[in-house]
Design an enzyme around this catalytic site. Structure first.
Site, PDB file in Angstrom:
ATOM      1  N   ASP A 177     -27.445  -8.818  -5.059  1.00 44.75           N
ATOM      2  CA  ASP A 177     -28.415  -7.834  -4.609  1.00 44.75           C
ATOM      3  C   ASP A 177     -27.740  -6.473  -4.522  1.00 44.75           C
ATOM      4  OD1 ASP A 177     -30.980  -7.463  -4.001  1.00 44.75           O
ATOM      5  OD2 ASP A 177     -30.867  -8.157  -1.932  1.00 44.75           O
TER       6      ASP A 177
ATOM      7  N   CYS B 147     -29.766   5.565  34.489  1.00 47.09           N
ATOM      8  CA  CYS B 147     -29.373   6.505  35.537  1.00 47.09           C
ATOM      9  C   CYS B 147     -30.553   7.244  36.157  1.00 47.09           C
ATOM     10  CB  CYS B 147     -28.358   7.508  34.997  1.00 47.09           C
ATOM     11  SG  CYS B 147     -29.087   8.742  33.907  1.00 47.09           S
TER      12      CYS B 147
ATOM     13  N   ASP C 228       0.832  -1.196   0.000  1.00 48.01           N
ATOM     14  CA  ASP C 228       0.000   0.000   0.000  1.00 48.01           C
ATOM     15  C   ASP C 228       0.874   1.256   0.000  1.00 48.01           C
ATOM     16  OD1 ASP C 228      -2.042  -1.728   0.118  1.00 48.01           O
ATOM     17  OD2 ASP C 228      -2.806  -1.096   2.090  1.00 48.01           O
TER      18      ASP C 228
ATOM     19  N   ARG D 244     -30.207   2.219 -13.549  1.00 48.11           N
ATOM     20  CA  ARG D 244     -31.217   1.628 -14.426  1.00 48.11           C
ATOM     21  C   ARG D 244     -32.434   2.552 -14.550  1.00 48.11           C
ATOM     22  NH1 ARG D 244     -35.566  -1.994 -13.214  1.00 48.11           N
ATOM     23  NH2 ARG D 244     -36.180  -3.019 -15.124  1.00 48.11           N
TER      24      ARG D 244
ATOM     25  N   GLU E  39     -23.623  -5.006 -11.884  1.00 45.38           N
ATOM     26  CA  GLU E  39     -24.256  -4.777 -10.590  1.00 45.38           C
ATOM     27  C   GLU E  39     -23.247  -4.155  -9.633  1.00 45.38           C
ATOM     28  OE1 GLU E  39     -27.378  -5.552 -10.619  1.00 45.38           O
ATOM     29  OE2 GLU E  39     -28.062  -5.734  -8.555  1.00 45.38           O
TER      30      GLU E  39
ATOM     31  N   SER F 241     -35.773  -6.020 -16.899  1.00 43.56           N
ATOM     32  CA  SER F 241     -35.683  -6.748 -15.632  1.00 43.56           C
ATOM     33  C   SER F 241     -35.813  -8.236 -15.945  1.00 43.56           C
ATOM     34  CB  SER F 241     -36.750  -6.267 -14.659  1.00 43.56           C
ATOM     35  OG  SER F 241     -38.008  -6.384 -15.255  1.00 43.56           O
ATOM     36  N   LEU F 242     -35.908  -9.053 -14.927  1.00 43.50           N
ATOM     37  CA  LEU F 242     -35.912 -10.497 -15.158  1.00 43.50           C
ATOM     38  C   LEU F 242     -37.168 -11.137 -14.602  1.00 43.50           C
ATOM     39  CD1 LEU F 242     -32.288 -11.429 -14.023  1.00 43.50           C
ATOM     40  CD2 LEU F 242     -33.187 -11.617 -16.337  1.00 43.50           C
TER      41      LEU F 242
ATOM     42  N   LYS G 204     -28.849 -17.752 -18.009  1.00 42.51           N
ATOM     43  CA  LYS G 204     -28.905 -17.076 -19.308  1.00 42.51           C
ATOM     44  C   LYS G 204     -28.615 -18.074 -20.425  1.00 42.51           C
ATOM     45  CE  LYS G 204     -27.228 -12.844 -17.184  1.00 42.51           C
ATOM     46  NZ  LYS G 204     -26.149 -11.880 -16.997  1.00 42.51           N
TER      47      LYS G 204
ATOM     48  N   CYS H 296     -34.487   7.596  32.564  1.00 48.61           N
ATOM     49  CA  CYS H 296     -33.476   6.799  31.855  1.00 48.61           C
ATOM     50  C   CYS H 296     -33.317   5.464  32.588  1.00 48.61           C
ATOM     51  CB  CYS H 296     -32.153   7.554  31.820  1.00 48.61           C
ATOM     52  SG  CYS H 296     -30.763   6.507  31.331  1.00 48.61           S
TER      53      CYS H 296
ATOM     54  N   GLU I 223       3.876   1.673  -1.237  1.00 51.04           N
ATOM     55  CA  GLU I 223       4.465   1.935  -2.552  1.00 51.04           C
ATOM     56  C   GLU I 223       3.415   2.512  -3.503  1.00 51.04           C
ATOM     57  OE1 GLU I 223       7.817  -1.430  -3.308  1.00 51.04           O
ATOM     58  OE2 GLU I 223       5.888  -2.129  -2.578  1.00 51.04           O
TER      59      GLU I 223
ATOM     60  N   ASP J 205       0.773   4.257  -2.578  1.00 52.41           N
ATOM     61  CA  ASP J 205       0.523   5.641  -2.150  1.00 52.41           C
ATOM     62  C   ASP J 205       1.591   6.583  -2.701  1.00 52.41           C
ATOM     63  OD1 ASP J 205      -1.633   4.762  -0.791  1.00 52.41           O
ATOM     64  OD2 ASP J 205      -0.682   4.787   1.195  1.00 52.41           O
TER      65      ASP J 205
ATOM     66  N   LYS K 154     -27.223 -13.931  -8.678  1.00 52.62           N
ATOM     67  CA  LYS K 154     -28.013 -12.710  -8.782  1.00 52.62           C
ATOM     68  C   LYS K 154     -27.651 -11.863  -7.573  1.00 52.62           C
ATOM     69  CE  LYS K 154     -32.563 -10.895  -9.705  1.00 52.62           C
ATOM     70  NZ  LYS K 154     -32.607  -9.851  -8.690  1.00 52.62           N
TER      71      LYS K 154
ATOM     72  N   CYS L  73     -31.601  10.273  26.888  1.00 51.03           N
ATOM     73  CA  CYS L  73     -31.347  10.490  28.306  1.00 51.03           C
ATOM     74  C   CYS L  73     -30.659  11.847  28.384  1.00 51.03           C
ATOM     75  CB  CYS L  73     -30.421   9.402  28.838  1.00 51.03           C
ATOM     76  SG  CYS L  73     -29.574   9.863  30.352  1.00 51.03           S
TER      77      CYS L  73
ATOM     78  N   CYS M 189     -24.509  10.270  32.526  1.00 53.47           N
ATOM     79  CA  CYS M 189     -25.119   8.941  32.678  1.00 53.47           C
ATOM     80  C   CYS M 189     -24.034   7.875  32.476  1.00 53.47           C
ATOM     81  CB  CYS M 189     -26.228   8.787  31.640  1.00 53.47           C
ATOM     82  SG  CYS M 189     -26.817   7.097  31.413  1.00 53.47           S
TER      83      CYS M 189
HETATM   84  S1  IVH Z   1     -28.810  -9.861 -16.267  1.00 52.55           S
HETATM   85  C1  IVH Z   1     -31.868  -8.700 -19.298  1.00 52.55           C
HETATM   86  N1  IVH Z   1     -27.228 -10.838 -14.427  1.00 52.55           N
HETATM   87  O1  IVH Z   1     -31.176  -8.352 -11.367  1.00 52.55           O
HETATM   88  C2  IVH Z   1     -31.041  -9.254 -18.223  1.00 52.55           C
HETATM   89  N2  IVH Z   1     -28.877  -9.269 -13.757  1.00 52.55           N
HETATM   90  O2  IVH Z   1     -34.285  -8.132 -12.403  1.00 52.55           O
HETATM   91  C3  IVH Z   1     -30.724  -8.226 -17.263  1.00 52.55           C
HETATM   92  N3  IVH Z   1     -28.833  -8.706 -11.386  1.00 52.55           N
HETATM   93  O3  IVH Z   1     -31.768  -5.125 -12.069  1.00 52.55           O
HETATM   94  C4  IVH Z   1     -29.964  -8.531 -16.118  1.00 52.55           C
HETATM   95  N4  IVH Z   1     -27.148 -10.014 -10.847  1.00 52.55           N
HETATM   96  O4  IVH Z   1     -29.333  -5.556 -11.728  1.00 52.55           O
HETATM   97  C5  IVH Z   1     -28.255 -10.015 -14.692  1.00 52.55           C
HETATM   98  N5  IVH Z   1     -25.741 -11.764 -12.916  1.00 52.55           N
HETATM   99  C6  IVH Z   1     -26.753 -10.939 -13.170  1.00 52.55           C
HETATM  100  C7  IVH Z   1     -27.366 -10.169 -12.160  1.00 52.55           C
HETATM  101  C8  IVH Z   1     -28.437  -9.346 -12.504  1.00 52.55           C
HETATM  102  C9  IVH Z   1     -28.023  -9.127 -10.397  1.00 52.55           C
HETATM  103  C10 IVH Z   1     -29.942  -7.745 -11.213  1.00 52.55           C
HETATM  104  C11 IVH Z   1     -29.939  -6.677 -12.250  1.00 52.55           C
HETATM  105  C12 IVH Z   1     -31.376  -6.362 -12.554  1.00 52.55           C
HETATM  106  C13 IVH Z   1     -32.107  -7.424 -11.840  1.00 52.55           C
HETATM  107  C14 IVH Z   1     -33.010  -8.108 -12.819  1.00 52.55           C
END
Ligand code: IVH
Length: 679
Positions: A118, A421, A35, A137, A173, A84-85, A290, A418, A37, A39, A116, A436, A441
């Protein structure tokens, strides 16, 4: 000129080296240098760019954190909508999806399985090798321009190799690893701020900060999971190869992705991760399946807002039900009375849960949580389980609604008191928490002491929960400044203390006198001032004394400081007791000043100016020279990086461009005032 040529070459070399080490560290997780080096390389590059601002470019690694706060995010139209999926919640639903799509295309399908994650979906556009737009998005068609914030993510390349297509968009993501999420929530809990319910909210909240410096402090990461489009160069014909290709361009692709030849393999991939999801460093709520062939993806197409060629196969939630025995109250370091649930112990996802956080009375009422209820609890991240909802159908009529003031009502004193105290309890206007009122306290003092010595604060190793309690009970430490006046013989008196450990502790206390100002401010435990805010304040003021003198108006003038924080900071320094503690810290030799005061010598550092039109008071060259003398940089063209467009008489096309990009325009007079003010 030869001199300038050399500087430019050195800058380019440093940028390439730093980019390489960033990639090793953030993407490959396998650094080649220390780190320190790293920096050193950064320091040299920063120094050169400050001195020769003409060589500063938007893709320089120094620009990851340099940007200033914005008032609001711009809107970006996605050239291709972000879909979305569809979901599958069981194996039957997965097979039903498989049958549907195999019928449509006929023949053998193979897949890629991914987690997937989050987090927050983003689209990143690269033009001529550089990251130009990073957007959320949004509604799928329009997102927010959060480029400056995304630049702070170390694993995201700001530029790509020359083999990359001249224009392309990748999607991925942004997420906060579990460790980062827990740390952030602990910090927020200590500050009395509302907690993030899950890593996704935390990631979204962090990536959508108006001040990129706040984002930069959050350990965000990103996995790229798709190529949106690419122009000007051929790209692979399968999803799997596309991911390999993006990896070769420097993008971080999840190493847990797998090529799966059959739907049975998909099922197996899911099963194996459903059991091991706890071990992942990030929160995943399922897998994404996919279709691998991009040609077949195209043939399958979309239906509504969802592609037919992919599906999210969700993991079951990590939830459980148990009885909420009672609600108790603990006292935080700033005096907040924090309700928490005492639960009938229950195992959820392999961990036994006995307590759950209940943020405040309003929250409890909103969720209609009662003592005695059967409740659904959920683990988000690692440590703090939360109550999702009561199971109202299981009520027997004996459940008790929670009223904080009744709970702490002292019948002898005939008022709420409290629980630690007995002091009076207060609630500030517009706030949800009760406090409090007694700064002395014992519960508060002990919490403050623990906070003061914690890692994010003065980092005094060896003083944990037990020792701080003992120091307090023995009357050796009544406030944090007493730590610096402890004698060897005092500590030796404590149970279980040997000479060696006493020596270590005194050494750690001594070392802490050199703690950087931001951490000292954090350690003081000012209400609403967490680690991030403390850093911001330390950057604005060169000493604790200067901060103590600042008026609420002056504080509010800082972009990220709102009235609540300003009020709490001024109130803190107004208190006699706090002023006394600070004096004693100073007397003991604790450094209460910023290390460098660079900011004063180069007040326009990091600010980029462009001039258009004719100036009345000086030539354009003179104006530019004055800006540079104060550390600002000047450019001939308006770009997204421009901070100010100085508008003279008969301005050119730059004005229209600045307007389109939403860049601040100032008149010559305003420039003069700015230059005067800063000298
Ligand atoms: S593919 C058309 N791959 O899931 C396909 N999405 O409802 C689009 N997400 O908002 C997404 N991990 O942000 C894909 N490995 C992944 C993912 C992923 C998380 C999220 C994505 C999207 C939501 C889909």
């Amino acid at each position: 000129m030869a001199e300038l040529g050399k500087v430019k070459a050195r800058i380019e070399k440093l940028k390439a080296q730093i980019n390489h080490h960033n990639y090793r560290y953030y993407v490959l997780d396998s650094p080649e240098i220390s780190d320190a080096e790293y920096d050193e390389l950064m320091r040299e590059l920063k120094g050169l760019e400050e001195k020769y601002p003409q060589f500063l470019t938007s893709d320089s690694p120094t620009q990851r954190v340099g940007a200033k706060p914005v008032e609001a995010f711009g809107v970006v139209e996605h050239p291709l909508p972000l879909l979305s999926l569809g979901n599958a919640f069981s194996e039957e639903e997965l097979i039903a999806w498989y049958n549907r799509i195999s019928k449509l295309v006929g023949g053998q399908l193979s897949f890629v399985g991914e987690h997937k994650i989050d987090g927050l979906a983003v689209a990143l556009t690269y033009v001529n090798r550089r990251l130009t737009i990073g957007a959320t998005r949004g509604d799928g068609f329009h997102g927010e321009d959060i480029t400056q914030n995304l630049r702070t993510i170390g694993s995201l390349p700001l530029s790509v190799p020359k083999e990359a297509p001249p224009r392309f968009e990748v999607r991925g993501e942004v997420f906060l690893p579990k460790v980062g999420f827990d740390k952030l929530n602990k910090e927020r809990a200590a500050e009395g701020l509302p907690l993030f319910a899950n890593p996704r909210n935390a990631a979204a909240g962090s990536a959508r900060q108006l001040d990129p410096r706040v984002t930069a402090r959050r350990p965000l990461d990103i996995y790229i999971y798709m190529l949106g489009y690419a122009e000007g160069r051929p790209t692979p014909s399968s999803h799997w190869e596309t991911m390999e290709y993006l990896g070769s361009l420097g993008f971080k692709v999840n190493p847990n992705n797998r090529k799966l030849a059959t739907i049975e393999q998909v099922s197996h991939f899911y099963d194996s991760w459903r059991e091991r999801r706890e071990d992942l460093p990030y929160e995943a709520d399922g897998i994404v399946v996919k279709v691998d062939s991009l040609d077949l993806q195209g043939r399958l197409g979309d239906i509504g807002h969802e592609p037919r060629w992919a599906i999210a196969y969700k993991f079951p939630a990590i939830q459980g039900t148990t009885r909420l025995k009672k609600i108790e109250i603990s006292v935080g370091r700033t005096g907040t009375l924090n309700p928490y649930a005492v639960l009938e112990p229950v195992a959820v996802g392999g961990v036994t849960i006995r307590k759950a956080a209940l943020h405040n009375e309003d929250d409890i009422r909103r969720k209609d949580i009662r003592e005695g209820d059967i409740v659904i609890i959920q683990r988000a991240g690692e440590v703090i389980p939360e109550i999702v909802a009561p199971v109202k159908g299981k009520r027997r009529g004996r459940e008790k609604e929670f009223r904080l003031l009744e709970k702490i009502y002292d019948s002898k004193k005939k008022r709420p008191a409290c629980p630690e105290c007995g002091a009076e309890v207060v609630k500030a206007e517009g706030e949800v928490m009760y406090y409090c009122s007694n700064a002395a306290c014992p519960a508060q003092i002990q919490e403050r002491l623990e906070h003061f010595v914690s890692r994010g604060g003065m980092d005094i190793r060896g003083i944990g929960e037990r020792l701080s309690a003992a120091l307090f009970e023995q009357g050796l430490v009544r406030d944090v400044s007493d730590l610096y006046y402890l004698k060897e013989k005092d500590l030796l008196k404590l149970e279980g203390m040997a000479e060696k450990s006493v020596g270590n502790i005194l050494g750690a206390i001594e070392k802490s006198k050199k703690t950087p100002l931001g951490r000292v401010i954090f350690a003081l435990g000012i209400r609403h001032v967490g680690g991030e805010m403390a850093e911001i304040l330390a950057n604005e003021f060169s000493s604790l004394d200067e901060l103590a003198q600042a008026s609420a108006e002056k504080l509010i003038a800082i972009t990220t400081v709102g009235p609540k924080i300003a009020e709490s900071v001024t109130a803190f320094f107004k208190q006699k007791e706090n002023r006394r503690i600070i004096k004693r810290l100073e007397k003991a030799g604790v450094r209460l000043k910023a290390e460098k005061i660079e900011a004063r010598e180069i007040p326009l550092a990091g600010q980029e100016f462009v001039i258009t039109g004719r100036l009345e008071n000086f030539s354009r060259q003179q104006a530019e020279a004055q800006i540079r003398a104060l550390g600002g940089s000047t450019k001939s063209d308006v770009t997204r990086q421009t901070d100010y467009l100085v508008v003279g008489a008969e301005p050119g096309s730059k004005l229209a461009k600045a307007k389109a990009l939403g860049i601040k325009q100032i008149s010559e007079e305003e420039l003069l005032r700015l230059l005067e003010q800063k000298t």
